[in-house]
Enzyme design. Structure first.
Site, PDB file in Angstrom:
ATOM      1  CB  THR A   8      29.218  34.845  -3.113  1.00 45.45           C
ATOM      2  OG1 THR A   8      29.932  35.314  -1.962  1.00 45.45           O
ATOM      3  CG2 THR A   8      29.846  33.537  -3.564  1.00 45.45           C
ATOM      4  CG  ASN A  10      33.041  34.780   1.509  1.00 48.72           C
ATOM      5  OD1 ASN A  10      33.844  33.858   1.502  1.00 48.72           O
ATOM      6  ND2 ASN A  10      32.594  35.334   2.625  1.00 48.72           N
ATOM      7  CG  ASP A  77      22.971  39.244   3.602  1.00 45.32           C
ATOM      8  OD1 ASP A  77      24.031  39.546   3.023  1.00 45.32           O
ATOM      9  OD2 ASP A  77      22.516  39.887   4.552  1.00 45.32           O
ATOM     10  CG  PHE A 150      34.684  32.938   5.598  1.00 45.34           C
ATOM     11  CD1 PHE A 150      33.717  33.928   5.708  1.00 45.34           C
ATOM     12  CD2 PHE A 150      34.276  31.651   5.279  1.00 45.34           C
ATOM     13  CE1 PHE A 150      32.375  33.633   5.491  1.00 45.34           C
ATOM     14  CE2 PHE A 150      32.939  31.352   5.053  1.00 45.34           C
ATOM     15  CZ  PHE A 150      31.997  32.349   5.166  1.00 45.34           C
ATOM     16  CE  LYS A 175      31.381  28.026   8.709  1.00 40.60           C
ATOM     17  NZ  LYS A 175      31.941  29.197   8.022  1.00 40.60           N
ATOM     18  CG  HIS A 180      25.357  29.952   9.560  1.00 40.65           C
ATOM     19  ND1 HIS A 180      26.391  29.390  10.265  1.00 40.65           N
ATOM     20  CD2 HIS A 180      25.929  30.869   8.747  1.00 40.65           C
ATOM     21  CE1 HIS A 180      27.534  29.964   9.912  1.00 40.65           C
ATOM     22  NE2 HIS A 180      27.275  30.866   8.975  1.00 40.65           N
TER      23      HIS A 180
HETATM   24  P1  IMP Z   1      27.568  38.426   4.253  1.00 41.97           P
HETATM   25  O1  IMP Z   1      26.942  39.791   4.234  1.00 41.97           O
HETATM   26  O2  IMP Z   1      26.586  37.316   4.142  1.00 41.97           O
HETATM   27  O3  IMP Z   1      28.671  38.261   3.233  1.00 41.97           O
HETATM   28  O4  IMP Z   1      28.290  38.219   5.635  1.00 41.97           O
HETATM   29  C1  IMP Z   1      28.344  39.179   6.642  1.00 41.97           C
HETATM   30  C2  IMP Z   1      29.589  39.008   7.461  1.00 41.97           C
HETATM   31  O5  IMP Z   1      29.479  37.826   8.226  1.00 41.97           O
HETATM   32  C3  IMP Z   1      30.872  38.921   6.653  1.00 41.97           C
HETATM   33  O6  IMP Z   1      31.847  39.707   7.287  1.00 41.97           O
HETATM   34  C4  IMP Z   1      31.236  37.473   6.709  1.00 41.97           C
HETATM   35  O7  IMP Z   1      32.647  37.296   6.740  1.00 41.97           O
HETATM   36  C5  IMP Z   1      30.607  37.012   8.013  1.00 41.97           C
HETATM   37  N1  IMP Z   1      30.148  35.631   7.864  1.00 41.97           N
HETATM   38  C6  IMP Z   1      29.191  35.174   7.012  1.00 41.97           C
HETATM   39  N2  IMP Z   1      29.091  33.847   7.103  1.00 41.97           N
HETATM   40  C7  IMP Z   1      30.013  33.461   8.019  1.00 41.97           C
HETATM   41  C8  IMP Z   1      30.409  32.194   8.510  1.00 41.97           C
HETATM   42  O8  IMP Z   1      29.910  31.130   8.113  1.00 41.97           O
HETATM   43  N3  IMP Z   1      31.375  32.198   9.440  1.00 41.97           N
HETATM   44  C9  IMP Z   1      31.963  33.336   9.897  1.00 41.97           C
HETATM   45  N4  IMP Z   1      31.652  34.544   9.459  1.00 41.97           N
HETATM   46  C10 IMP Z   1      30.686  34.606   8.503  1.00 41.97           C
END
Ligand code: IMP
Length: 197
Positions: A8, A10, A77, A150, A175, A180
């Site tokens: 990742t 992130n 994801d 985030f 959190k 999830h």
């Molecule tokens: P990803 O494709 O799994 O990286 O996430 C899709 C979008 O959802 C991204 O813009 C992330 O910032 C947001 N996102 C994923 N997980 C979380 C979370 O736990 N809290 C808030 N936003 C999230």
């Protein structure tokens, strides 16, 4: 201590995985090649599992290309699903956050504010791929609140939240207790422990 590579870019996701799994004896690190997180292609799909499986397939190919196939690798994801906006932002969560942001979501909503987050985590164990799913039910706040976390954290209030706090008003530990991602990663940890890995 066993090591798990997390594919990742992130750092918020990495911190949450570390918060949850480090005390349980797992060292979680960015999956890097030559000091960089490799780029992978996310397929166009309306299904988080399809996306997670496409990511892990690319990750396993990268491990193989490095002669590191015996190592474990995690991808995940996630998406936010808002009941008043069917399937939205859902698999388009990243794109929607970049384009209209949390503010834009708040402007779209009226009284109906229930929502949930989903995470699909795919783990390469060194031998096979296993999938774990986590869900967190909650609602979208009336305004952005909090500085932690985030993504959509400033506008998401999990149902278990005491005093209606958003994820962004919680510590990473709080959190993870409800989230999830926390649920998916606890299932993953249980699997690794039961498996004796
Ligand atoms: P990803 O494709 O799994 O990286 O996430 C899709 C979008 O959802 C991204 O813009 C992330 O910032 C947001 N996102 C994923 N997980 C979380 C979370 O736990 N809290 C808030 N936003 C999230």
């Amino acid at each position: 201590m066993a090591t798990l590579n997390f594919l990742t870019g992130n750092s918020g996701k990495l911190t949450e995985a570390q918060t949850l799994l480090s005390p349980l004896g797992w060292e979680i690190q960015f999956f890097e090649i030559n000091g960089e997180v490799p780029e992978i292609v996310e397929p166009q799909s309306d299904n988080l599992t399809t996306v997670a499986l496409a990511k892990i397939a690319q990750g396993v190919e990268l491990l193989a290309s490095q002669g590191r196939l015996q190592e474990s690798l995690l991808v995940e994801d996630s998406g936010l699903f808002i009941d008043a906006l069917p399937q939205f932002p859902g698999v388009y969560s990243a794109h929607v956050l970049k384009s209209i942001g949390c503010d834009g979501i708040l402007r779209l909503l009226d009284e109906e504010r229930t929502a949930h987050f989903l995470t699909v985590a795919a783990l390469w164990t060194g031998e096979a791929v296993e999938v774990f799913v986590g869900r967190c039910d909650g609602s979208i706040s009336m305004e952005m609140k909090g500085e932690s976390g985030f993504g959509y954290d400033p506008i998401f209030i999990p149902d278990e939240s005491q005093n209606g706090l958003t994820f962004a008003e919680m510590t990473s530990e709080e959190k993870s207790a409800y989230s999830h991602r926390g649920r998916a990663l606890r299932a993953l940890f249980d699997y690794l422990n039961d498996d004796g890995a």
